[in-house]
Design a protein around this motif. Structure first.
Motif, PDB file in Angstrom:
ATOM      1  N   LEU A  34      49.743  35.893  42.645  1.00  0.00           N
ATOM      2  CA  LEU A  34      50.720  35.232  43.541  1.00  0.00           C
ATOM      3  C   LEU A  34      50.932  35.809  44.820  1.00  0.00           C
ATOM      4  CD1 LEU A  34      53.546  33.285  44.524  1.00  0.00           C
ATOM      5  CD2 LEU A  34      54.855  35.698  43.597  1.00  0.00           C
ATOM      6  N   TRP A  35      50.011  35.734  45.980  1.00  0.00           N
ATOM      7  CA  TRP A  35      50.395  36.548  47.481  1.00  0.00           C
ATOM      8  C   TRP A  35      51.659  36.573  48.091  1.00  0.00           C
ATOM      9  CZ3 TRP A  35      44.833  38.149  49.478  1.00  0.00           C
ATOM     10  CH2 TRP A  35      44.480  37.549  48.499  1.00  0.00           C
ATOM     11  N   ILE A  36      52.297  37.530  48.635  1.00  0.00           N
ATOM     12  CA  ILE A  36      53.301  37.081  49.536  1.00  0.00           C
ATOM     13  C   ILE A  36      53.042  38.196  50.652  1.00  0.00           C
ATOM     14  CG2 ILE A  36      55.505  38.118  49.130  1.00  0.00           C
ATOM     15  CD1 ILE A  36      55.838  38.414  45.989  1.00  0.00           C
ATOM     16  N   GLY A  37      52.807  37.637  51.687  1.00  0.00           N
ATOM     17  CA  GLY A  37      52.562  38.172  52.494  1.00  0.00           C
ATOM     18  C   GLY A  37      54.102  38.840  53.604  1.00  0.00           C
ATOM     19  N   GLU A  38      53.826  38.994  54.758  1.00  0.00           N
ATOM     20  CA  GLU A  38      54.899  39.688  55.550  1.00  0.00           C
ATOM     21  C   GLU A  38      54.571  39.162  56.821  1.00  0.00           C
ATOM     22  OE1 GLU A  38      57.174  43.474  55.081  1.00  0.00           O
ATOM     23  OE2 GLU A  38      55.410  43.913  56.288  1.00  0.00           O
ATOM     24  N   MET A  39      55.792  38.654  57.476  1.00  0.00           N
ATOM     25  CA  MET A  39      55.562  38.586  59.086  1.00  0.00           C
ATOM     26  C   MET A  39      56.689  38.196  59.067  1.00  0.00           C
ATOM     27  SD  MET A  39      53.450  35.851  61.571  1.00  0.00           S
ATOM     28  CE  MET A  39      54.517  35.001  61.591  1.00  0.00           C
ATOM     29  N   PHE A  45      57.495  44.022  50.220  1.00  0.00           N
ATOM     30  CA  PHE A  45      57.877  44.865  48.792  1.00  0.00           C
ATOM     31  C   PHE A  45      59.113  44.379  48.205  1.00  0.00           C
ATOM     32  CE2 PHE A  45      55.523  47.931  51.465  1.00  0.00           C
ATOM     33  CZ  PHE A  45      54.019  47.714  50.816  1.00  0.00           C
ATOM     34  N   ALA A  46      60.213  45.001  49.184  1.00  0.00           N
ATOM     35  CA  ALA A  46      61.098  44.102  48.714  1.00  0.00           C
ATOM     36  C   ALA A  46      61.699  43.014  47.210  1.00  0.00           C
ATOM     37  CB  ALA A  46      62.316  43.846  49.734  1.00  0.00           C
ATOM     38  N   LEU A  47      61.508  41.513  47.866  1.00  0.00           N
ATOM     39  CA  LEU A  47      60.556  40.453  47.478  1.00  0.00           C
ATOM     40  C   LEU A  47      59.929  40.459  46.464  1.00  0.00           C
ATOM     41  CD1 LEU A  47      61.052  37.738  47.572  1.00  0.00           C
ATOM     42  CD2 LEU A  47      59.579  37.286  48.551  1.00  0.00           C
ATOM     43  N   GLY A  48      58.901  41.806  46.619  1.00  0.00           N
ATOM     44  CA  GLY A  48      57.631  41.456  44.997  1.00  0.00           C
ATOM     45  C   GLY A  48      58.755  42.134  44.176  1.00  0.00           C
ATOM     46  N   ALA A  49      59.905  42.793  44.737  1.00  0.00           N
ATOM     47  CA  ALA A  49      60.290  44.247  43.749  1.00  0.00           C
ATOM     48  C   ALA A  49      61.097  43.065  42.787  1.00  0.00           C
ATOM     49  CB  ALA A  49      60.811  44.969  44.210  1.00  0.00           C
ATOM     50  N   ALA A  50      62.159  41.943  43.570  1.00  0.00           N
ATOM     51  CA  ALA A  50      62.713  41.150  43.216  1.00  0.00           C
ATOM     52  C   ALA A  50      62.923  39.738  42.239  1.00  0.00           C
ATOM     53  CB  ALA A  50      64.009  40.826  44.822  1.00  0.00           C
ATOM     54  N   LEU A  51      61.290  39.627  42.483  1.00  0.00           N
ATOM     55  CA  LEU A  51      61.158  38.326  41.698  1.00  0.00           C
ATOM     56  C   LEU A  51      60.856  38.991  40.485  1.00  0.00           C
ATOM     57  CD1 LEU A  51      58.156  37.050  43.835  1.00  0.00           C
ATOM     58  CD2 LEU A  51      60.453  36.005  43.775  1.00  0.00           C
ATOM     59  N   PRO A  52      61.386  37.073  40.033  1.00  0.00           N
ATOM     60  CA  PRO A  52      62.092  37.315  38.345  1.00  0.00           C
ATOM     61  C   PRO A  52      60.218  36.931  37.933  1.00  0.00           C
ATOM     62  CG  PRO A  52      62.590  35.383  39.636  1.00  0.00           C
ATOM     63  CD  PRO A  52      62.103  36.182  39.851  1.00  0.00           C
ATOM     64  N   GLY A  53      60.041  37.101  36.583  1.00  0.00           N
ATOM     65  CA  GLY A  53      58.415  36.653  36.226  1.00  0.00           C
ATOM     66  C   GLY A  53      57.797  37.573  35.892  1.00  0.00           C
ATOM     67  N   ARG A  54      55.966  37.195  35.989  1.00  0.00           N
ATOM     68  CA  ARG A  54      55.182  38.603  34.956  1.00  0.00           C
ATOM     69  C   ARG A  54      53.794  38.289  35.635  1.00  0.00           C
ATOM     70  NH1 ARG A  54      57.985  42.485  33.559  1.00  0.00           N
ATOM     71  NH2 ARG A  54      55.384  43.238  33.038  1.00  0.00           N
ATOM     72  N   ILE A  55      54.090  37.238  36.425  1.00  0.00           N
ATOM     73  CA  ILE A  55      52.452  36.868  37.375  1.00  0.00           C
ATOM     74  C   ILE A  55      52.222  38.489  38.020  1.00  0.00           C
ATOM     75  CG2 ILE A  55      53.656  36.298  39.341  1.00  0.00           C
ATOM     76  CD1 ILE A  55      51.223  33.737  39.231  1.00  0.00           C
ATOM     77  N   PRO A  56      50.683  38.559  38.097  1.00  0.00           N
ATOM     78  CA  PRO A  56      50.452  39.437  38.991  1.00  0.00           C
ATOM     79  C   PRO A  56      50.374  39.240  40.520  1.00  0.00           C
ATOM     80  CG  PRO A  56      48.388  39.218  36.786  1.00  0.00           C
ATOM     81  CD  PRO A  56      50.329  38.005  37.408  1.00  0.00           C
ATOM     82  N   LEU A  57      50.389  40.472  41.435  1.00  0.00           N
ATOM     83  CA  LEU A  57      50.962  40.112  42.760  1.00  0.00           C
ATOM     84  C   LEU A  57      49.817  40.473  44.072  1.00  0.00           C
ATOM     85  CD1 LEU A  57      54.939  41.427  42.879  1.00  0.00           C
ATOM     86  CD2 LEU A  57      53.965  39.333  42.066  1.00  0.00           C
ATOM     87  N   VAL A  58      49.440  39.607  44.858  1.00  0.00           N
ATOM     88  CA  VAL A  58      49.554  40.689  46.068  1.00  0.00           C
ATOM     89  C   VAL A  58      49.983  40.744  47.382  1.00  0.00           C
ATOM     90  CG1 VAL A  58      47.185  40.928  47.724  1.00  0.00           C
ATOM     91  CG2 VAL A  58      46.848  39.911  44.835  1.00  0.00           C
TER      92      VAL A  58
END
Length: 314
Positions: A34-39, A45-58
């Motif tokens: 899962l790619w989490i952009g920022e604009m 970073f906050a969204l990545g830490a808050a998301l449920p699940g185990r999918i690897p993050l970019v």
């Protein structure tokens, strides 16, 4: 077939919290990462830490004129340790609107900033102490206290200098809002610029996707390209695809509503993947990259893009 990932759309005309549901769908459908952009929406970073699940993050691309290498490394290490996930980072140069307008930051040479940030991050993410006194990046003395996440570094590239920076310093180059033809040209340019003895970076493309789109989905796609029609480089991509008159009109700076009304569905299809599930899969294959990051359209008929992601699940 390219490896399939998901990138959060963070659509401006949809509730921001819907990104969480898109992330759940990506996780549940078995996408690679899962790619989490920022604009304009969430702190990545906050969204990545808050998301449920185990999918690897970019996480990213982060604007190198806004985020320092130490900030990016700390953020990645924080998310990795708190979530137990694999966490990677991506960097890019962003736009003058974001860098100078929103953040009030000067814009150093984008290619130099990308190169020096990538070099600093490589050391920091591997647990080392980066001492860099560059033209765009200066850092000295810091080492991560949290476990170092390591992992590949991705550079978002478009212009020739950024493509060369990706060739020399990235583990992956990511492209966005391109036709398969223009993407292939940049991939070839990157591979030709890789120094002897260096591994060729992987390639990825963010591609907007909508399976069986309704008018609301097509309208969302049209809104998404309006800001790029007059942009240097992107305008030429659209002109090459047969929309030169529209690009010329966009560069006269018409009212946004008038420009939006002039955007045909054929234009958004040339830089995205729309149609039946089979048509979308065929379009994905045309990109010829290692990884296609689907950016699912989100509408009332397909909230969070879940139906599109389920139809294309690997």
């Amino acid at each position: 077939m390219a490896e399939l990932s998901v990138a959060l759309g963070l659509w401006q005309d949809r509730p921001s919290i819907e990104a969480v549901e898109t992330a759940r769908a990506a996780d549940g459908c078995g996408y690679a990462r899962l790619w989490i952009g920022e604009m304009a929406t969430y702190d990545a970073f906050a969204l990545g830490a808050a998301l449920p699940g185990r999918i690897p993050l970019v996480l990213g691309p982060f604007a190198v004129a806004v985020r320092t290498p130490v900030q990016i490394a700390i953020g990645a290490a924080t998310v990795a340790e708190l979530t137990g996930r694999t966490v990677e980072v991506a960097i890019g140069s962003s736009s003058p609107v974001v860098v100078g307008g929103w953040h009030g930051r000067p814009s150093p040479s984008p290619a130099r900033a990308l190169a020096e940030t990538a070099q600093s991050l490589r050391t920091l993410l591997d647990g080392g102490r980066a001492d860099v006194d560059g033209e765009a990046v200066r850092t000295r003395g810091y080492r991560l206290r949290a476990p170092a996440p390591g992992g590949p570094i991705t550079v978002a590239a478009f212009g020739p200098a950024a493509v060369r920076a990706a060739a020399r310093h990235a583990d992956r180059m990511v492209l966005n809002l391109l036709t398969p033809t223009s993407a292939a040209r940049l991939v070839d340019a990157m591979r030709a610029a890789v120094p002897p003895g260096r591994a060729v970076p992987r390639t990825a493309a963010w591609v907007t996707a909508a399976v069986d789109p309704d008018e609301a989905a097509l309208a969302q796609l049209r809104r998404g390209v309006v800001g790029y029609l007059a942009a240097p480089g992107y305008g030429e991509v659209f002109a090459e695809a047969g929309f030169g008159d529209l690009v010329a009109y966009a560069r006269t700076r018409p009212k946004p509503a008038a420009l939006l009304a002039a955007v045909p569905d054929e234009l958004v299809a040339c830089v995205g993947a729309v149609g039946s599930a089979e048509q979308v899969r065929e379009r994905i294959a045309e990109y010829g990259v290692d990884e296609v990051c689907l950016v699912p359209v989100s509408t009332d008929a397909d909230p969070a893009g879940r139906a599109t992601l389920e139809a294309l699940a690997p």
